[in-house]
Motif scaffolding. Sequence first.
Motif, PDB file in Angstrom:
ATOM      1  N   ASP A 164       0.847  -1.188   0.000  1.00 43.66           N
ATOM      2  CA  ASP A 164       0.000   0.000   0.000  1.00 43.66           C
ATOM      3  C   ASP A 164       0.890   1.248   0.000  1.00 43.66           C
ATOM      4  O   ASP A 164       2.118   1.152  -0.097  1.00 43.66           O
ATOM      5  N   ALA A 165       0.257   2.400   0.122  1.00 42.31           N
ATOM      6  CA  ALA A 165       1.011   3.661   0.033  1.00 42.31           C
ATOM      7  C   ALA A 165       2.055   3.773   1.138  1.00 42.31           C
ATOM      8  O   ALA A 165       3.171   4.264   0.904  1.00 42.31           O
ATOM      9  N   THR A 166       1.708   3.309   2.341  1.00 39.13           N
ATOM     10  CA  THR A 166       2.671   3.373   3.449  1.00 39.13           C
ATOM     11  C   THR A 166       3.857   2.466   3.186  1.00 39.13           C
ATOM     12  O   THR A 166       5.014   2.836   3.451  1.00 39.13           O
ATOM     13  N   ASP A 167       3.594   1.260   2.652  1.00 38.56           N
ATOM     14  CA  ASP A 167       4.690   0.352   2.305  1.00 38.56           C
ATOM     15  C   ASP A 167       5.644   1.016   1.322  1.00 38.56           C
ATOM     16  O   ASP A 167       6.875   0.908   1.445  1.00 38.56           O
ATOM     17  N   LEU A 168       5.083   1.694   0.323  1.00 39.26           N
ATOM     18  CA  LEU A 168       5.916   2.328  -0.700  1.00 39.26           C
ATOM     19  C   LEU A 168       6.740   3.476  -0.113  1.00 39.26           C
ATOM     20  O   LEU A 168       7.901   3.671  -0.495  1.00 39.26           O
ATOM     21  N   GLU A 169       6.154   4.205   0.830  1.00 37.43           N
ATOM     22  CA  GLU A 169       6.916   5.272   1.492  1.00 37.43           C
ATOM     23  C   GLU A 169       8.079   4.690   2.287  1.00 37.43           C
ATOM     24  O   GLU A 169       9.200   5.222   2.257  1.00 37.43           O
ATOM     25  N   ILE A 170       7.798   3.595   3.000  1.00 36.05           N
ATOM     26  CA  ILE A 170       8.853   2.952   3.789  1.00 36.05           C
ATOM     27  C   ILE A 170       9.972   2.471   2.883  1.00 36.05           C
ATOM     28  O   ILE A 170      11.160   2.703   3.154  1.00 36.05           O
ATOM     29  N   LEU A 171       9.624   1.809   1.777  1.00 36.99           N
ATOM     30  CA  LEU A 171      10.621   1.314   0.835  1.00 36.99           C
ATOM     31  C   LEU A 171      11.455   2.458   0.276  1.00 36.99           C
ATOM     32  O   LEU A 171      12.679   2.369   0.166  1.00 36.99           O
ATOM     33  N   MET A 193      17.979   5.494   4.823  1.00 35.47           N
ATOM     34  CA  MET A 193      17.553   5.759   6.192  1.00 35.47           C
ATOM     35  C   MET A 193      17.434   4.454   6.981  1.00 35.47           C
ATOM     36  O   MET A 193      17.168   3.393   6.427  1.00 35.47           O
ATOM     37  N   THR A 194      17.626   4.537   8.288  1.00 29.37           N
ATOM     38  CA  THR A 194      17.474   3.375   9.159  1.00 29.37           C
ATOM     39  C   THR A 194      15.999   3.157   9.476  1.00 29.37           C
ATOM     40  O   THR A 194      15.161   4.039   9.249  1.00 29.37           O
ATOM     41  N   ASP A 195      15.678   1.979  10.017  1.00 31.09           N
ATOM     42  CA  ASP A 195      14.297   1.684  10.409  1.00 31.09           C
ATOM     43  C   ASP A 195      13.787   2.721  11.400  1.00 31.09           C
ATOM     44  O   ASP A 195      12.653   3.192  11.307  1.00 31.09           O
ATOM     45  N   ALA A 196      14.638   3.074  12.378  1.00 32.62           N
ATOM     46  CA  ALA A 196      14.225   4.043  13.399  1.00 32.62           C
ATOM     47  C   ALA A 196      13.945   5.411  12.773  1.00 32.62           C
ATOM     48  O   ALA A 196      12.972   6.086  13.139  1.00 32.62           O
TER      49      ALA A 196
END
Length: 324
Positions: free
Chosen positions: A259-266, A273-276
């Motif tokens: 979804d859109a959030t997944d794409l932003e995270i990717l 950028m780090t996970d944090a």
Amino acid sequence: MLAAIGLDERQESAYRALVALGAAEVGDLARRLTLPEADTERALRRLESQGLAARSSAGTGRWVAAPPHVALGALLARQRQELERAERAAATLAREYRSDAAEAAAHDLVEVVTGAGAVAHRLRQLQLGAAREVCAFVTGTKVVEAQERAAVRGVAYRLVVEREVLSLPGGLMELSAALARDERVRVADRVPAELVVADRALAMVTLTGRGAEPAALIVHASGLLESLMGLFEAVWREAAPLRLGAGGKVMEGAGPGPDATDLEILSLLLAGMTDASVAKQLDLGLRTVQRRVKGLMELTGVTTRLQLGWHACARGWITREHSP
């Protein structure tokens, strides 16, 4: 609960009763515990040796409880010290084993274990000894065993189960529990054998035969172990992922795309950028970010984030225009 410090059920019950009473005669305590006085006195003597109880100066046959926070604290501290010594000894033995294993004779690289009890013990030992990952084929002859999973210690699990397992009594329940523990599960029409591999360093292959006594091969680090791991990876790649759907229902297939959030995270991860940092940037929890990344890796069938980035670009999920 106190078995870890060496108390059996009777001794623990005696200590709990003595703590509740503060002090008691042997006869009164025996009646409270519904035990013979001789058994009660033996339990009290054991508690005395552990520093948990003492004879009262008020009279013969009267016992008092030692304060739990003092007595139990001392016992727990001693147990921790003994455990630390055991861990250091285990680490030393492991180093010695690794150095000797390089020169192991061919016939020492494979063990044969026979008997249902011995096979079950080695399987449990193999799982509990894993530090990073357990990979397994599960055949239709039995349901996934979830007892004392190494997953509770942060060890990753990857399971390929035969489709027949889905129709076994309790099969879906066990698989649902495995998925809820964040274990990765895939399904294949058939798997080649019952196989468990721990940390890519030790494997167990179950041997089956009609009327034969249960037996298994324990395979140590060798070319054979590498071949078994290669077989697992080949079957894993071709198997269909299982996932938890609405209401905790087990569903086959990779599920919907990102979804859109997944794409932003990717996009942010590919920017370095780090996970944090991603979690802070998108106002998400760190575990949420990590869970979504893991879901995307499951979706694409990859095992590393580098592979995930390649697949994301290849599938058009992320382009240069979308990257920060």
